[in-house]
Design a protein around this motif. Sequence first.
Motif, PDB file in Angstrom:
ATOM      1  N   THR A  61       0.831  -1.203   0.000  1.00 45.74           N
ATOM      2  CA  THR A  61       0.000   0.000   0.000  1.00 45.74           C
ATOM      3  C   THR A  61       0.861   1.246   0.000  1.00 45.74           C
ATOM      4  OG1 THR A  61      -0.833  -1.043   1.984  1.00 45.74           O
ATOM      5  CG2 THR A  61      -2.227   0.648   0.976  1.00 45.74           C
ATOM      6  N   ASP A  62       1.845   1.218   0.872  1.00 40.97           N
ATOM      7  CA  ASP A  62       2.611   2.425   1.110  1.00 40.97           C
ATOM      8  C   ASP A  62       3.211   2.933  -0.175  1.00 40.97           C
ATOM      9  OD1 ASP A  62       5.837   2.713   1.329  1.00 40.97           O
ATOM     10  OD2 ASP A  62       5.134   0.676   0.983  1.00 40.97           O
ATOM     11  N   ALA A  63       3.842   2.057  -0.914  1.00 36.40           N
ATOM     12  CA  ALA A  63       4.495   2.482  -2.137  1.00 36.40           C
ATOM     13  C   ALA A  63       3.496   3.206  -3.034  1.00 36.40           C
ATOM     14  CB  ALA A  63       5.078   1.282  -2.852  1.00 36.40           C
ATOM     15  N   PHE A  64       2.280   2.640  -3.107  1.00 37.59           N
ATOM     16  CA  PHE A  64       1.323   3.229  -4.011  1.00 37.59           C
ATOM     17  C   PHE A  64       0.723   4.526  -3.471  1.00 37.59           C
ATOM     18  CE2 PHE A  64       1.971  -0.579  -6.258  1.00 37.59           C
ATOM     19  CZ  PHE A  64       1.701  -0.243  -7.578  1.00 37.59           C
ATOM     20  N   ARG A  65       0.676   4.639  -2.167  1.00 34.11           N
ATOM     21  CA  ARG A  65       0.131   5.884  -1.652  1.00 34.11           C
ATOM     22  C   ARG A  65       1.147   7.016  -1.828  1.00 34.11           C
ATOM     23  NH1 ARG A  65      -4.066   4.831   3.084  1.00 34.11           N
ATOM     24  NH2 ARG A  65      -5.209   3.869   1.384  1.00 34.11           N
ATOM     25  N   LEU A  66       2.398   6.677  -1.618  1.00 35.52           N
ATOM     26  CA  LEU A  66       3.438   7.670  -1.860  1.00 35.52           C
ATOM     27  C   LEU A  66       3.445   8.066  -3.327  1.00 35.52           C
ATOM     28  CD1 LEU A  66       5.848   9.368  -1.171  1.00 35.52           C
ATOM     29  CD2 LEU A  66       7.298   7.340  -1.254  1.00 35.52           C
ATOM     30  N   GLN A  67       3.298   7.076  -4.154  1.00 31.44           N
ATOM     31  CA  GLN A  67       3.279   7.356  -5.587  1.00 31.44           C
ATOM     32  C   GLN A  67       2.093   8.251  -5.947  1.00 31.44           C
ATOM     33  OE1 GLN A  67       2.449   3.977  -7.971  1.00 31.44           O
ATOM     34  NE2 GLN A  67       2.622   5.170  -9.860  1.00 31.44           N
TER      35      GLN A  67
END
Lengths: 336, 336
Positions: free
Chosen positions: B196-202
């Motif tokens: 999730t994190d990677a995509f939220r940062l993205q």
Amino acid sequence: MTRRNDRPSIESVAAAAGVSPTTVSHALSGKRAVSAATRKRVMEAVEQQNYRPNMVARGLRSRRTQSVALLLVDIANPYYPALARAIHDVLAGEGYVSFIGNTDGDAATERRLLEEMVARGVDGVVMQPMALSAAQVREVVGPAMPLVITTDEYGDIPADSVLTDDTRGLGEAVDHLVRQGIRELGFVDGAPGTSTDAFRLQAFRAAVTAAGIEVPDRWIEHSPFDREGGAAATARLLAGPDRPRAVLCANDLIAIGAVQAAHAAGLRVPEDVAIVGFDDIETAALVSPRLTTVVNPAAAVGDACARTILWRVENGPDVPRKRTVLPTRLVVRQSA
Amino acid sequence: MTRRNDRPSIESVAAAAGVSPTTVSHALSGKRAVSAATRKRVMEAVEQQNYRPNMVARGLRSRRTQSVALLLVDIANPYYPALARAIHDVLAGEGYVSFIGNTDGDAATERRLLEEMVARGVDGVVMQPMALSAAQVREVVGPAMPLVITTDEYGDIPADSVLTDDTRGLGEAVDHLVRQGIRELGFVDGAPGTSTDAFRLQAFRAAVTAAGIEVPDRWIEHSPFDREGGAAATARLLAGPDRPRAVLCANDLIAIGAVQAAHAAGLRVPEDVAIVGFDDIETAALVSPRLTTVVNPAAAVGDACARTILWRVENGPDVPRKRTVLPTRLVVRQSA
DNA sequence: AACCGGACGCAAAACGTTTTGTATCCGCAA
DNA sequence: TTGCGGATACAAAACGTTTTGCGTCCGGTT
């Protein structure tokens, strides 16, 4: 021709190991002795085919499914997730898997879900019955089903139970208020007709009586177990000319609503009216003023439920019933 | 001699109705025609014995268990209960029952739970994989298992998916800040390594770029998805001499921690530093200042997951994959 | 009158295990 | 040598359904 898209069966493992399916079963379960050499061959075949026994076939034959049903009123209610989590953790540690169901405290739903679980052959049921009595629950699951319930009842309960000593925490709350010279106490109870509510109100009455305090009926209100209801009920409580100096609530959501109602009425919390909640959900420490509340040890309750159901599964229906009661305690923050 | 403590079987029903078990099965399932008169006799026998088919036997033979697995990271995380509840509701409406499991975002646990569910013959899996890739998940459940996942990945996902358009809500948040003249933006992301994190940062980067804003790397922090982590990460962010004027957070718990860190640093929210959360958990509206946040429609996500899995169960593995993306939006309260 | 097809029902196989009864082998004591 | 008991393995039954292949009966067509 191998069957398409199929998992290895005990038979294929047996073939690979050069033994019969019986031997594979025994090698895996340990129910009968198998020579070390044979076991080794079996294990290698298991490993190599990545065999996992089909639990539904196993369940049909052995009448054990390694699963338990968890029937709560509403998983979305902030108190339950911690409980569900704790149950899940100890169960998972023993190779059990959990079904989950939301009953909404509705009799028909409770019954339907119970039947659904029984039909699926669960090894046990952990339930918080609201509309059904323990006896009724027992009747639908049958006399031998391991069953732990989390709501109290008068008289003999035909199930194991894990409960909280609500009177104790509420007593601490009442004492805390009395020490501040506050003796005019109100109570916002849950919706009548549910079983928790009756017992929480009763716990309040016991605590208050123990402190030698009289609470007039007009200072007892009922509300759904949510914030809006709590606000409305508290507004009613505070509307009269002689209002209580403190209001205790059947759960934190109600208490949070109570704080809002007090503010809306131009009252300061806790100076004009003290508010105490029940449960100590995570939000309680985050609202403003931070909620003084009775901590209901959800994780400990879940843990006890799980251990009890496992113990009962292990020991069968004939060992005496177990009743666990966990203490509650007051945590003083800002609202009282 | 009747078997002790046993539920009625299809055989006992058949005997009572004076037909064969086959006919009872057909009368109940409708798979083949049965005369009205016969059906009536069968139904009466069913009624009178209160017969409920044994689902594990049925599951063994028909390979359909009317159950689905719900594998979340942590049911106790405040975002999930609403999701779980929504899934449960639509599934229950169709006669399905839900297994639940907490993976903790751990690869071994994800794998173990998946295998456990497969072994129990679930009809489908709804999962939020964190450590495993969708392809890895697909591999353990097998090519034909209905599978819906809620985390995005680059490239082709070998499963149905339901996602949220995080960039959209974050874009609204950035616009909201820019309109107030705030262009110095920080971001507290979730723990790296989770998906999730990677995509939220993205999503944050995309939103920020769309607004023509540059965000220096030193204004991007990482934190576990909880309050303590959020407070610590934000403290780091605010410690430097040139601090951001606003910090957006990967979830509300982090944001609540961020507010606390700001207060601890003697900063006012939102005057000195604006804080925006993500998810809009119930607590968000109750803390002080009330949290401005991006609403992540948990119930809608759950609803879509459940409908998708049922649709896939219905239609088999060959119909094209379905990808649902639900919008997110900003709700402006006090913290920004 | 012969034929045909649909409606209806049954018997038997199958699903993948566990469980139980029995057979074989072996070593050791009588 | 015989007998016996434990260790080991297997065959077959059982768990409670659904599914499939047939058979029978019946009414309508040729």
